[in-house]
Design an enzyme around this catalytic site. Structure first.
Site, PDB file in Angstrom:
ATOM      1  N   CYS A  71     -14.152  53.227  72.315  1.00  0.00           N
ATOM      2  CA  CYS A  71     -13.060  53.821  73.995  1.00  0.00           C
ATOM      3  C   CYS A  71     -11.656  53.084  74.056  1.00  0.00           C
ATOM      4  O   CYS A  71     -11.598  52.095  73.049  1.00  0.00           O
ATOM      5  CB  CYS A  71     -14.479  53.589  74.820  1.00  0.00           C
ATOM      6  N   CYS A 114      21.783  57.328  21.545  1.00  0.00           N
ATOM      7  CA  CYS A 114      22.601  58.531  21.422  1.00  0.00           C
ATOM      8  C   CYS A 114      23.864  58.357  21.528  1.00  0.00           C
ATOM      9  O   CYS A 114      24.459  58.580  22.817  1.00  0.00           O
ATOM     10  CB  CYS A 114      21.741  59.589  22.543  1.00  0.00           C
ATOM     11  N   CYS A 117      61.047  34.985  21.499  1.00  0.00           N
ATOM     12  CA  CYS A 117      60.686  35.655  22.383  1.00  0.00           C
ATOM     13  C   CYS A 117      60.200  35.017  23.961  1.00  0.00           C
ATOM     14  O   CYS A 117      60.034  33.724  23.853  1.00  0.00           O
ATOM     15  CB  CYS A 117      58.913  35.332  21.295  1.00  0.00           C
ATOM     16  N   CYS A 145      57.486  38.056  19.855  1.00  0.00           N
ATOM     17  CA  CYS A 145      57.747  38.333  18.720  1.00  0.00           C
ATOM     18  C   CYS A 145      56.317  38.873  17.963  1.00  0.00           C
ATOM     19  O   CYS A 145      55.379  39.218  18.882  1.00  0.00           O
ATOM     20  CB  CYS A 145      57.009  36.821  18.700  1.00  0.00           C
TER      21      CYS A 145
END
Lengths: 528, 198
Positions: free
Chosen positions: A315, A233, A139, A161
């Site tokens: 003012c 849902c 492998c 493998c």
């Protein structure tokens, strides 16, 4: 679209559908024609006694998980038969072509080998996948070489493998959430693992997860499909409205779970405002800039110590509380320089002075305008929330009313209808204010505002009746009033939405902002 | 995965017995196969020629199913390597979505060395350096060479503490005290980066 012919055909087709509907309850909507609307929508339309296709109505279908699976199987079977390739390969090809069957078949007919290559399919035709024990096998992943080591290879022949293969696949599926594009573990090999090989190699639990991920990519791959965003849902909604058309239509769909949402942006129903306005509006409301706007509209800074000052009367002779600096509110100049002309600031007439004043006035007007719309928007948002609380109380009310007045369950359903109407209409009203905020004033806006006013008055009236104590609700006159008002509210809402949608699709509205969506391409940018 | 060490041992043996050109691999701790120290000779005909660069390679526990992390322990002026104590590298095969269990470390190290010979300014970690590489090549060359002179001469330091100590010893080094801690944090952070899925 809404001619009388259409109206007639719609009615008759709906009638045809009715027995079918009741047969298999909510799942049977695969035979819907192009001019039919899914169950939930028809229900709400029936309530209003209105069956004409309105301008704001769009065609969509709701699919339950089994329907989604069935669609995939059908497409796979079709490609499997037409192209004479295995089902697993057909699935991989379809995923590569994002389930565009026509393009897949066309491309495959033109240049089969390139298509197979690009999709990650081997050209060789080998038998069914199986694990093998090959003498002398080492492998390449774990470097194990003991005799009797079981190994596996896809059609590309890269053999590893079984242990390593399993580990690789579980890594991809559980940790990386990958399914549709798991390649052969070999470096530089782009062959995609097929479902059959995977089933052979991994545990049932992992296979389940793998298929769930594949299932998810199917909906995500198709532009016309979207998952219903309501919590828990599992349904998907199909709608043909394209992203580029979102300035012409507000594609509001309603899942059979009851959730109403915009197919364009997945947010809750925001008719009549188009997605782009909604995005802008929500951003504006969330933005702190409005606070800044208020400050700029209503305050000035002390020329000496820069404290922010709001003039609350009196003012123009200002004395800063903080630094005691004396200045003129008009020209912001030193008060001592004004000499005797106290009542008339000469410098106020200067260009810079008038400009500054104009800017301030503009800012103030724009703020007031915003606040006008925002307050109404927020008010309906809040009322809708309160109405929802009331809805929960409605049921109790209905039970109570049954006891006190001797009415049957059916007879008190009008309260439920009223509550539903209140919520839906408020949702619409809320967004009319966002819509109006961006609307440039012309003679069309008046019609819109009239519609808005009518709906608002109807809703408020209904709301008032709805909140009456039980004793009064039992009165049969009030019951009739509520039923009438409910139906009136729903009608006004339909009229308003129909009018806005109609003009939107014809491009008649003038907005004081751009309506083209920015960044049309989604998050599917290519990864290296 | 008892055989996992077998693979690493084999790769290590290959890298030490017949190493790729310009690359030397050592284990800082003989009992830990998951930490490699790599010395990279700056490729001839590149601005890095004559420099010796230390790389720290960390193999995750489930190597080779997940990609290793490779970082520069030696400072380097390069568009694809972060210009800081972390020395993170942007290298295609090391990304989680590109990594294949069959990829060999020798190949990865050669790819790093190739990156020195040929920087990839279109895929930068340091955008400013990448711009300079494209637009003002002479300026880039000068800067890269001066970094080699400053950092990549003499014995290669891998150890985090040693880097800090050496910096303090040379006296002319900037950010000396913080060096150790910063690199340590960087190593763990870059580990996290590779772990995150797409």
């Amino acid at each position: 679209m809404d001619t009388d012919d259409d109206f007639m055909s719609n009615v008759s087709s709906e009638d045809d559908m009715l027995p079918d509907d009741s047969d298999n309850d909510l799942s049977g909507d695969e035979d819907f024609g192009f001019d039919d609307e899914p169950d939930a929508y028809i229900d709400s339309q029936k309530e209003i006694g209105h069956k004409k296709k309105a301008a704001y109505d769009i065609t969509f279908k709701v699919y339950q998980p089994s329907d989604v699976l069935k669609q995939q199987t059908e497409l796979i079977d079709e490609v499997n038969m037409i192209l004479d390739i295995s089902k697993e390969e057909a699935a991989i090809l379809l995923r590569y072509f994002r389930w565009n069957k026509e393009r897949l078949i066309e491309d495959y007919m033109d240049r089969p080998s390139q298509v197979l290559d690009a999709a990650g399919l081997a050209q060789t035709s080998a038998g069914p996948p199986k694990m093998q024990v090959i003498p002398g096998f080492v492998c390449d992943i774990c470097c194990e070489d003991e005799p009797g080591l079981e190994s596996f290879a896809l059609k590309c022949g890269h053999r590893y493998c079984v242990d390593c293969y399993r580990h690789y696949l579980s890594q991809k599926i559980s940790r990386e959430g990958e399914a549709a594009r798991i390649q052969c573990p070999s470096e530089g090999c782009n062959i995609i693992i097929d479902a059959r090989s995977l089933d052979l190699l991994v545990t049932a639990e992992l296979t389940e997860r793998y298929h769930e991920l594949l299932h998810r990519t199917y909906v995500e791959d198709k532009e016309t499909l979207k998952w219903c965003p309501a919590p828990d849902c599992q349904n998907a909604v199909e709608c043909a409205v394209k992203k580029k058309d979102l300035d012409k239509v507000v594609p509001t769909v309603s899942c059979i779970c009851g959730h109403r949402f915009c197919f364009g942006c997945i947010l809750n129903d925001h008719q009549p405002a188009p997605c782009e306005l909604v995005k802008k509006w929500l951003k504006k409301c969330a933005d702190d800039s409005e606070t800044a706007n208020w400050i700029s509209a209503n305050t000035k800074e002390c020329p000496k110590c820069n404290s922010t000052i709001e003039k609350n009367g009196g003012c123009n002779h200002m004395t800063c509380r903080k630094c005691k600096h004396e200045f003129c509110w008009m020209c912001m100049g030193l008060w001592s320089e004004h000499g005797t002309s106290w009542y008339n600031c000469n410098r106020f007439e200067e260009k810079s002075g008038t400009d500054a004043r104009d800017a301030q006035a503009k800012s103030r007007v724009s703020l007031e305008r915003y606040l006008h719309y925002y307050n109404r928007y927020a008010n309906h948002e809040q009322s809708a929330r309160l109405d929802k609380d009331i809805y929960h109380k409605t049921e109790k009310k209905m039970v109570q009313l049954q006891k006190e007045s001797g009415m049957s369950w059916i007879e008190v359903q009008y309260l439920n209808s009223a509550s539903q109407a209140l919520q839906t209409c408020r949702q619409t009203l809320m967004w009319t204010y966002a819509f109006a905020f961006y609307l440039a004033r012309n003679n069309l806006t008046e019609i819109f505002e009239d519609n808005q006013k009518d709906l608002e008055m109807a809703v408020e009236a209904l709301s008032e009746m709805f909140e009456k104590p039980i004793a009064e609700l039992a009165d049969s006159d009030l019951k009739v009033d509520i039923i009438n008002k409910t139906s009136y509210c729903n009608k006004r809402r339909v009229i308003l939405l129909d009018d806005t949608a109609q003009k939107l699709s014809e491009g008649l509205w003038t907005f004081n902002t751009e309506l083209t969506s920015l960044g049309a391409n989604g998050g599917s940018s290519a990864r290296r | 995965m008892a055989s996992q060490n077998k693979r690493i041992a084999k790769e290590l043996a290959e890298c030490t017995s017949s190493p790729p050109p310009g690359i030397t691999v050592t284990l800082p701790n003989d009992s830990d196969l998951h930490k490699w120290h790599v010395t990279l000779d700056g490729p001839e005909n590149s601005v890095y020629a004559g420099g010796r660069f230390g790389l720290v390679v960390s193999l995750p526990a489930d190597y080779p199913f997940r990609a290793p992390t490779v970082t520069f322990a030696t400072r380097i002026y390069h568009p694809n390597v972060t210009n800081d104590q972390l020395g993170n590298i942007c290298l295609g095969p090391l990304k989680a979505e590109n990594w294949k269990p069959s990829t060999r470390l020798a190949g990865v190290l050669e790819a790093v060395r190739a990156l020195l010979a040929e920087p990839q300014p279109d895929d930068p970690l340091e955008a400013r350096i990448a711009d300079e590489f494209r637009a003002e090549r002479q300026e880039f060359d000068k800067n890269a060479r001066s970094y080699v002179q400053r950092y990549a001469k003499g014995p290669v330091k891998f150890d985090v503490a040693a880097v800090g100590a050496a910096a303090a010893g040379e006296g002319g080094e900037d950010k000396k005290g913080a060096g150790g801690a910063a690199t340590a944090a960087g190593a763990s952070r870059s580990g996290g980066n590779t772990a995150s899925g797409p």
